[in-house]
Design an enzyme around this catalytic site. Structure first.
Site, PDB file in Angstrom:
ATOM      1  N   SER A   7       0.860  -1.664  -0.094  1.00 56.44           N
ATOM      2  CA  SER A   7       0.086  -0.495  -0.145  1.00 56.44           C
ATOM      3  C   SER A   7       0.964   1.390   0.191  1.00 56.44           C
ATOM      4  O   SER A   7       1.751   1.362   1.351  1.00 56.44           O
ATOM      5  CB  SER A   7      -1.024  -0.003   0.995  1.00 56.44           C
ATOM      6  OG  SER A   7      -1.525   1.929   1.473  1.00 56.44           O
ATOM      7  N   HIS A  32      -0.641  -1.304  -4.224  1.00 59.57           N
ATOM      8  CA  HIS A  32      -2.951  -0.876  -3.859  1.00 59.57           C
ATOM      9  C   HIS A  32      -2.384   0.481  -3.076  1.00 59.57           C
ATOM     10  O   HIS A  32      -2.173   0.726  -3.078  1.00 59.57           O
ATOM     11  CB  HIS A  32      -2.207  -1.594  -2.418  1.00 59.57           C
ATOM     12  CG  HIS A  32      -3.783  -1.685  -2.050  1.00 59.57           C
ATOM     13  ND1 HIS A  32      -5.456  -2.109  -2.041  1.00 59.57           N
ATOM     14  CD2 HIS A  32      -4.432  -0.747  -0.984  1.00 59.57           C
ATOM     15  CE1 HIS A  32      -5.869  -1.620  -1.693  1.00 59.57           C
ATOM     16  NE2 HIS A  32      -5.515  -0.510  -0.628  1.00 59.57           N
ATOM     17  N   ASP A  34      -4.807   4.041  -2.247  1.00 59.76           N
ATOM     18  CA  ASP A  34      -6.069   4.119  -1.349  1.00 59.76           C
ATOM     19  C   ASP A  34      -6.061   5.543  -1.676  1.00 59.76           C
ATOM     20  O   ASP A  34      -5.674   6.532  -1.341  1.00 59.76           O
ATOM     21  CB  ASP A  34      -5.297   3.994  -0.082  1.00 59.76           C
ATOM     22  CG  ASP A  34      -5.201   2.655   0.441  1.00 59.76           C
ATOM     23  OD1 ASP A  34      -6.447   1.917   0.479  1.00 59.76           O
ATOM     24  OD2 ASP A  34      -3.596   1.608   0.694  1.00 59.76           O
ATOM     25  N   MET A  36      -8.625   8.346  -0.835  1.00 58.08           N
ATOM     26  CA  MET A  36      -9.786   8.478   0.581  1.00 58.08           C
ATOM     27  C   MET A  36     -10.286  10.205   0.505  1.00 58.08           C
ATOM     28  O   MET A  36      -9.416  11.278  -0.463  1.00 58.08           O
ATOM     29  CB  MET A  36      -8.996   8.962   1.651  1.00 58.08           C
ATOM     30  CG  MET A  36      -8.254   7.684   2.362  1.00 58.08           C
ATOM     31  SD  MET A  36      -6.650   7.572   3.592  1.00 58.08           S
ATOM     32  CE  MET A  36      -6.822   5.944   3.662  1.00 58.08           C
ATOM     33  N   HIS A  65      -8.330   1.441  -4.396  1.00 53.91           N
ATOM     34  CA  HIS A  65      -9.302   1.525  -3.657  1.00 53.91           C
ATOM     35  C   HIS A  65      -9.996   2.290  -3.035  1.00 53.91           C
ATOM     36  O   HIS A  65      -8.848   3.356  -2.478  1.00 53.91           O
ATOM     37  CB  HIS A  65      -8.214   0.335  -1.923  1.00 53.91           C
ATOM     38  CG  HIS A  65      -9.405   0.645  -1.206  1.00 53.91           C
ATOM     39  ND1 HIS A  65      -8.497   0.183   0.242  1.00 53.91           N
ATOM     40  CD2 HIS A  65     -10.008   0.346  -0.883  1.00 53.91           C
ATOM     41  CE1 HIS A  65      -9.851  -0.230   0.680  1.00 53.91           C
ATOM     42  NE2 HIS A  65     -10.764   0.032   0.613  1.00 53.91           N
ATOM     43  N   MET A  67     -11.843   5.057  -1.348  1.00 55.04           N
ATOM     44  CA  MET A  67     -12.432   4.590   0.160  1.00 55.04           C
ATOM     45  C   MET A  67     -13.099   6.184  -0.050  1.00 55.04           C
ATOM     46  O   MET A  67     -12.773   6.629   0.731  1.00 55.04           O
ATOM     47  CB  MET A  67     -11.697   4.910   0.998  1.00 55.04           C
ATOM     48  CG  MET A  67     -11.014   3.467   1.284  1.00 55.04           C
ATOM     49  SD  MET A  67      -9.740   3.625   2.440  1.00 55.04           S
ATOM     50  CE  MET A  67      -8.907   3.921   1.141  1.00 55.04           C
ATOM     51  N   MET A 136     -12.273  -5.565   4.216  1.00 55.89           N
ATOM     52  CA  MET A 136     -11.428  -4.791   4.933  1.00 55.89           C
ATOM     53  C   MET A 136     -10.407  -5.716   6.531  1.00 55.89           C
ATOM     54  O   MET A 136     -11.898  -5.504   7.577  1.00 55.89           O
ATOM     55  CB  MET A 136     -11.492  -3.793   5.885  1.00 55.89           C
ATOM     56  CG  MET A 136     -12.167  -2.950   4.263  1.00 55.89           C
ATOM     57  SD  MET A 136     -10.119  -1.934   3.199  1.00 55.89           S
ATOM     58  CE  MET A 136      -9.379  -1.682   5.088  1.00 55.89           C
ATOM     59  N   ASP A 174      -7.169  -6.052   3.478  1.00 58.04           N
ATOM     60  CA  ASP A 174      -6.308  -5.033   3.714  1.00 58.04           C
ATOM     61  C   ASP A 174      -6.356  -4.762   5.052  1.00 58.04           C
ATOM     62  O   ASP A 174      -7.761  -4.292   5.127  1.00 58.04           O
ATOM     63  CB  ASP A 174      -6.869  -3.929   3.286  1.00 58.04           C
ATOM     64  CG  ASP A 174      -6.178  -2.912   3.098  1.00 58.04           C
ATOM     65  OD1 ASP A 174      -5.496  -2.333   3.521  1.00 58.04           O
ATOM     66  OD2 ASP A 174      -6.864  -2.084   1.819  1.00 58.04           O
TER      67      ASP A 174
HETATM   68  C1  DX5 Z   1      -6.620   2.607   5.117  1.00 56.74           C
HETATM   69  C2  DX5 Z   1      -5.980   1.537   3.863  1.00 56.74           C
HETATM   70  C3  DX5 Z   1      -4.578   0.118   3.820  1.00 56.74           C
HETATM   71  C4  DX5 Z   1      -3.508   0.326   4.637  1.00 56.74           C
HETATM   72  C5  DX5 Z   1      -2.732  -0.679   4.909  1.00 56.74           C
HETATM   73  O1  DX5 Z   1      -7.678   2.508   5.687  1.00 56.74           O
HETATM   74  O2  DX5 Z   1      -7.431   1.277   2.934  1.00 56.74           O
HETATM   75  O3  DX5 Z   1      -4.390  -0.044   2.610  1.00 56.74           O
HETATM   76  O4  DX5 Z   1      -3.008   1.610   3.878  1.00 56.74           O
HETATM   77  O5  DX5 Z   1      -1.966  -0.243   5.837  1.00 56.74           O
HETATM   78  P1  DX5 Z   1      -1.290  -0.940   6.375  1.00 56.74           P
HETATM   79  O6  DX5 Z   1      -1.186  -2.377   6.305  1.00 56.74           O
HETATM   80  O7  DX5 Z   1      -0.288   0.182   7.739  1.00 56.74           O
HETATM   81  O8  DX5 Z   1      -2.743  -1.621   7.859  1.00 56.74           O
HETATM   82 ZN    ZN Z   2      -6.323   0.196   0.940  1.00 55.52          ZN
END
Ligand code: DX5
Ligand code: ZN
Length: 219
Positions: A7, A32, A34, A36, A65, A67, A136, A174
């Site tokens: 990630s 990956h 992320d 947000m 991903h 979110m 998740m 994840d």
């Molecule tokens: C959380 C993200 C994850 C996160 C994972 O909202 O979707 O992808 O970055 O990070 P670790 O492995 O540190 O939990």
């Molecule tokens: Zn993620």
């Protein structure tokens, strides 16, 4: 084959190109990414612009991903920015069918994710249309949280649901995964492992090698 999806959220951004290269050279297959929005989750990260700019530095599968609330609004933008897989949250979509159709229309693989409190059974009506389930194992929003064991049960349920239909759907997990608990996640039935802190905190090369050594023990 077990796939490692580091990630990017936890990468060192001042040397992002090198971080990506290091994970790729040492066995990671996905990056990956992320996204947000400060609404669906209480945090902000990055948009399609940065995704586009990393493509020349990385042949890793771009695993996005989202979110964000009503992700359908941004699917085209991420597809154009070279996403290969786009995952949306069922909790964030008013019309999941339309959102899935939009991802397909844009030429990307489709992932659908469930937060820790959402049962995997809600995905059953969509199984014929998706390529990946994302379970998740932390509340989405931040890297570096502790793995929630409830995810193990949900992975097993997802796997059973997929197998009962004879489908070929990836199961990605994840949040909070590290070298200590990754085998539990694999044994429960996951085949795509997201790891942020466990890959990028400290020595990225050694961390990737250590994780891959574990993943490679499994088919
Ligand atoms: C959380 C993200 C994850 C996160 C994972 O909202 O979707 O992808 O970055 O990070 P670790 O492995 O540190 O939990
Ligand atoms: Zn993620």
């Amino acid at each position: 084959m077990m796939i490692l999806a580091p990630s990017m959220l936890s990468a060192d951004f001042k040397v992002l190109g090198e971080e990506l290269k290091t994970t790729e050279e040492n066995g990671a297959k996905y990056i990956h990414y992320d996204v947000m929005d400060g609404m669906f989750v209480p945090n902000l990260s990055f948009g399609p612009g940065i995704l586009k700019s990393i493509r020349p530095a990385s042949m890793l599968v771009h695993d996005v991903h989202l979110m964000i609330e009503e992700p359908i609004r941004y699917i085209e933008a991420f597809a154009k920015a070279s996403a290969d897989i786009i995952t949306v949250h069922i909790e964030a979509c008013e019309d999941l069918d339309a959102t899935i159709a939009k991802i397909r229309e844009c030429g990307c693989k489709v992932g659908v994710s469930v937060k820790p409190a959402t049962p995997v059974s809600v995905l059953e009506p969509y199984l014929d249309k998706i390529d990946m389930i994302l379970i998740m194992s932390v509340e989405p929003g931040f890297g570096g949280q502790k793995f929630m064991p409830i995810a193990l049960e949900k992975i097993a349920q997802a796997k059973a649901m997929v197998e009962a239909k004879g489908l070929n759907i990836d199961i990605q997990v994840d949040g909070g995964i590290d070298a200590q608990n990754v085998e539990d996640v694999i044994k429960a039935g996951a085949n795509i492992i997201v790891a942020g802190s466990a890959v990028f905190n400290g020595d990225t090369k050694q961390n990737t090698i250590d994780m891959m050594e574990i993943l490679n023990k499994y088919e």
